[in-house]
Design an enzyme around this catalytic site. Structure first.
Site, PDB file in Angstrom:
ATOM      1  N   GLU A   1     -15.984   7.814  25.304  1.00 29.44           N
ATOM      2  CA  GLU A   1     -14.854   7.657  24.259  1.00 29.44           C
ATOM      3  C   GLU A   1     -13.613   7.705  24.734  1.00 29.44           C
ATOM      4  O   GLU A   1     -13.253   7.889  25.843  1.00 29.44           O
ATOM      5  CB  GLU A   1     -14.810   9.383  23.659  1.00 29.44           C
ATOM      6  CG  GLU A   1     -15.740   9.371  22.164  1.00 29.44           C
ATOM      7  CD  GLU A   1     -14.741   8.903  21.284  1.00 29.44           C
ATOM      8  OE1 GLU A   1     -14.193   7.977  21.106  1.00 29.44           O
ATOM      9  OE2 GLU A   1     -15.207   9.130  20.072  1.00 29.44           O
ATOM     10  N   ASP A   2     -12.661   6.883  23.803  1.00 25.88           N
ATOM     11  CA  ASP A   2     -11.278   6.704  24.082  1.00 25.88           C
ATOM     12  C   ASP A   2     -10.531   7.902  23.970  1.00 25.88           C
ATOM     13  O   ASP A   2      -9.697   8.465  24.905  1.00 25.88           O
ATOM     14  CB  ASP A   2     -10.773   5.706  23.404  1.00 25.88           C
ATOM     15  CG  ASP A   2     -10.957   5.998  21.888  1.00 25.88           C
ATOM     16  OD1 ASP A   2     -11.586   6.790  21.141  1.00 25.88           O
ATOM     17  OD2 ASP A   2     -10.159   5.119  20.927  1.00 25.88           O
ATOM     18  N   ASP A  23      -9.940  13.770  19.277  1.00 26.81           N
ATOM     19  CA  ASP A  23      -8.849  14.420  18.791  1.00 26.81           C
ATOM     20  C   ASP A  23      -9.499  15.742  17.769  1.00 26.81           C
ATOM     21  O   ASP A  23      -9.598  16.787  18.213  1.00 26.81           O
ATOM     22  CB  ASP A  23      -8.577  13.290  17.734  1.00 26.81           C
ATOM     23  CG  ASP A  23      -7.124  13.711  16.857  1.00 26.81           C
ATOM     24  OD1 ASP A  23      -6.717  14.752  17.091  1.00 26.81           O
ATOM     25  OD2 ASP A  23      -6.641  12.844  16.023  1.00 26.81           O
ATOM     26  N   PHE A  52       0.603  10.664  18.439  1.00 24.67           N
ATOM     27  CA  PHE A  52      -0.237   9.423  18.041  1.00 24.67           C
ATOM     28  C   PHE A  52      -0.108   8.532  18.935  1.00 24.67           C
ATOM     29  O   PHE A  52       1.188   8.055  19.152  1.00 24.67           O
ATOM     30  CB  PHE A  52      -0.027   8.834  16.652  1.00 24.67           C
ATOM     31  CG  PHE A  52      -1.097   7.956  16.249  1.00 24.67           C
ATOM     32  CD1 PHE A  52      -2.367   8.445  15.673  1.00 24.67           C
ATOM     33  CD2 PHE A  52      -1.072   6.628  16.383  1.00 24.67           C
ATOM     34  CE1 PHE A  52      -3.585   7.601  15.490  1.00 24.67           C
ATOM     35  CE2 PHE A  52      -2.157   5.742  16.167  1.00 24.67           C
ATOM     36  CZ  PHE A  52      -3.228   6.265  15.523  1.00 24.67           C
ATOM     37  N   ARG A  71      -4.179  -2.694  21.078  1.00 20.97           N
ATOM     38  CA  ARG A  71      -5.218  -2.512  21.920  1.00 20.97           C
ATOM     39  C   ARG A  71      -4.976  -2.883  23.370  1.00 20.97           C
ATOM     40  O   ARG A  71      -5.782  -2.366  24.276  1.00 20.97           O
ATOM     41  CB  ARG A  71      -6.412  -2.881  21.269  1.00 20.97           C
ATOM     42  CG  ARG A  71      -7.049  -2.148  20.015  1.00 20.97           C
ATOM     43  CD  ARG A  71      -8.262  -2.485  19.668  1.00 20.97           C
ATOM     44  NE  ARG A  71      -8.721  -2.212  18.300  1.00 20.97           N
ATOM     45  CZ  ARG A  71      -9.130  -0.970  17.901  1.00 20.97           C
ATOM     46  NH1 ARG A  71      -9.275   0.097  18.892  1.00 20.97           N
ATOM     47  NH2 ARG A  71      -9.494  -0.749  16.830  1.00 20.97           N
TER      48      ARG A  71
HETATM   49  P1  IMP Z   1     -11.855  12.486  16.112  1.00 17.82           P
HETATM   50  O1  IMP Z   1     -12.910  12.389  15.256  1.00 17.82           O
HETATM   51  O2  IMP Z   1     -10.745  12.947  15.256  1.00 17.82           O
HETATM   52  O3  IMP Z   1     -12.112  13.379  17.251  1.00 17.82           O
HETATM   53  O4  IMP Z   1     -11.346  11.061  16.544  1.00 17.82           O
HETATM   54  C1  IMP Z   1     -11.778  10.344  17.231  1.00 17.82           C
HETATM   55  C2  IMP Z   1     -11.308   8.835  16.867  1.00 17.82           C
HETATM   56  O5  IMP Z   1     -10.005   9.012  16.479  1.00 17.82           O
HETATM   57  C3  IMP Z   1     -10.867   8.130  18.164  1.00 17.82           C
HETATM   58  O6  IMP Z   1     -12.062   7.445  18.797  1.00 17.82           O
HETATM   59  C4  IMP Z   1     -10.004   7.169  17.875  1.00 17.82           C
HETATM   60  O7  IMP Z   1     -10.484   6.083  17.205  1.00 17.82           O
HETATM   61  C5  IMP Z   1      -9.101   7.863  16.724  1.00 17.82           C
HETATM   62  N1  IMP Z   1      -7.989   8.467  17.120  1.00 17.82           N
HETATM   63  C6  IMP Z   1      -7.718  10.129  17.265  1.00 17.82           C
HETATM   64  N2  IMP Z   1      -6.472  10.117  17.831  1.00 17.82           N
HETATM   65  C7  IMP Z   1      -5.802   8.868  18.106  1.00 17.82           C
HETATM   66  C8  IMP Z   1      -4.710   8.372  18.420  1.00 17.82           C
HETATM   67  O8  IMP Z   1      -3.853   9.266  18.852  1.00 17.82           O
HETATM   68  N3  IMP Z   1      -4.344   7.312  18.508  1.00 17.82           N
HETATM   69  C9  IMP Z   1      -5.621   6.185  18.204  1.00 17.82           C
HETATM   70  N4  IMP Z   1      -6.350   6.592  17.679  1.00 17.82           N
HETATM   71  C10 IMP Z   1      -6.597   7.881  17.684  1.00 17.82           C
END
Ligand code: IMP
Length: 187
Positions: A110-111, A114, A163, A176
């Site tokens: 995963e990147d 959050d 962010f 990206r």
């Molecule tokens: P989660 O489901 O809230 O854990 O978020 C996961 C996805 O939300 C990541 O794979 C990102 O694509 C996106 N995301 C969450 N935070 C950020 C951020 O700070 N910048 C860009 N994308 C984010």
């Protein structure tokens, strides 16, 4: 927020810090999966640069440890949780997650984690495929925003509540290709 170019002073994690941490992660993953077959499961699109560098870092660790290997396979899933906005929405699977994953050791790449909802969704999706093991490697962990508890096995960097963009991460599909992680600031 309107799309703006990240300022140089908003760099959060430099290219050299990223690369050196990824080598460490690759070495750790190599040790943990030595002599096994491992499916790296990249979550598109944000993980692509991290995925590519991590896969090569695992191979470099293999070069340094002659005789042992990790047989790597590549698979990808595409999920959406952000729709051109900084606000999360429901997670959806767009493609991937094939039968190939059945009975395999899977490492989700995963990147960023959050809220944790993407990982929660992916775990539920993979469960029906009955994999041997499922672990998680994320480049970035933003624990402040967590809504569901998720186990993360390998973390590149814990970051504050901001962010971020770059190194695969986008805002409205931009940024990206930055080789570093930056905090997106409005100007
Ligand atoms: P989660 O489901 O809230 O854990 O978020 C996961 C996805 O939300 C990541 O794979 C990102 O694509 C996106 N995301 C969450 N935070 C950020 C951020 O700070 N910048 C860009 N994308 C984010």
């Amino acid at each position: 927020m309107s799309a703006t170019k990240p300022l140089s002073e908003s760099v959060l994690i430099s290219e050299s810090r990223l690369q050196s941490r990824i080598q460490e992660l690759g070495a750790q993953i190599f040790t943990d999966y030595e002599d096994q077959e491992l499916v790296l499961l990249g979550v598109l699109r944000g993980s692509v640069l991290f995925f590519a560098d991590l896969a090569r870092a695992i191979f470099r660790a293999q070069l340094a440890d002659q005789g042992r290997e990790v047989a790597l396979r590549f698979e990808f899933v595409q999920l959406v949780s952000y729709h051109n906005s900084t606000k999360p929405s429901a997670v959806q699977l767009i493609r991937g997650g094939s039968d190939y994953l059945k009975q395999r050791h899977i490492l989700i790449v995963e990147d960023i984690v959050d809220t944790g909802r993407t990982l929660e969704f992916l775990h539920e999706h993979l469960e029906v495929l009955n994999p041997k093991t499922v672990k998680v490697c994320t480049l970035l962990d933003k624990p402040v925003q967590r809504e569901v508890s998720v186990a993360i096995d390998y973390i590149g960097f814990e970051i504050p509540d901001a962010f971020v963009v770059g190194y695969g991460l986008d805002y409205a599909q931009q940024y990206r290709n930055l080789p570093y992680i930056a905090v997106l600031e409005s100007t």
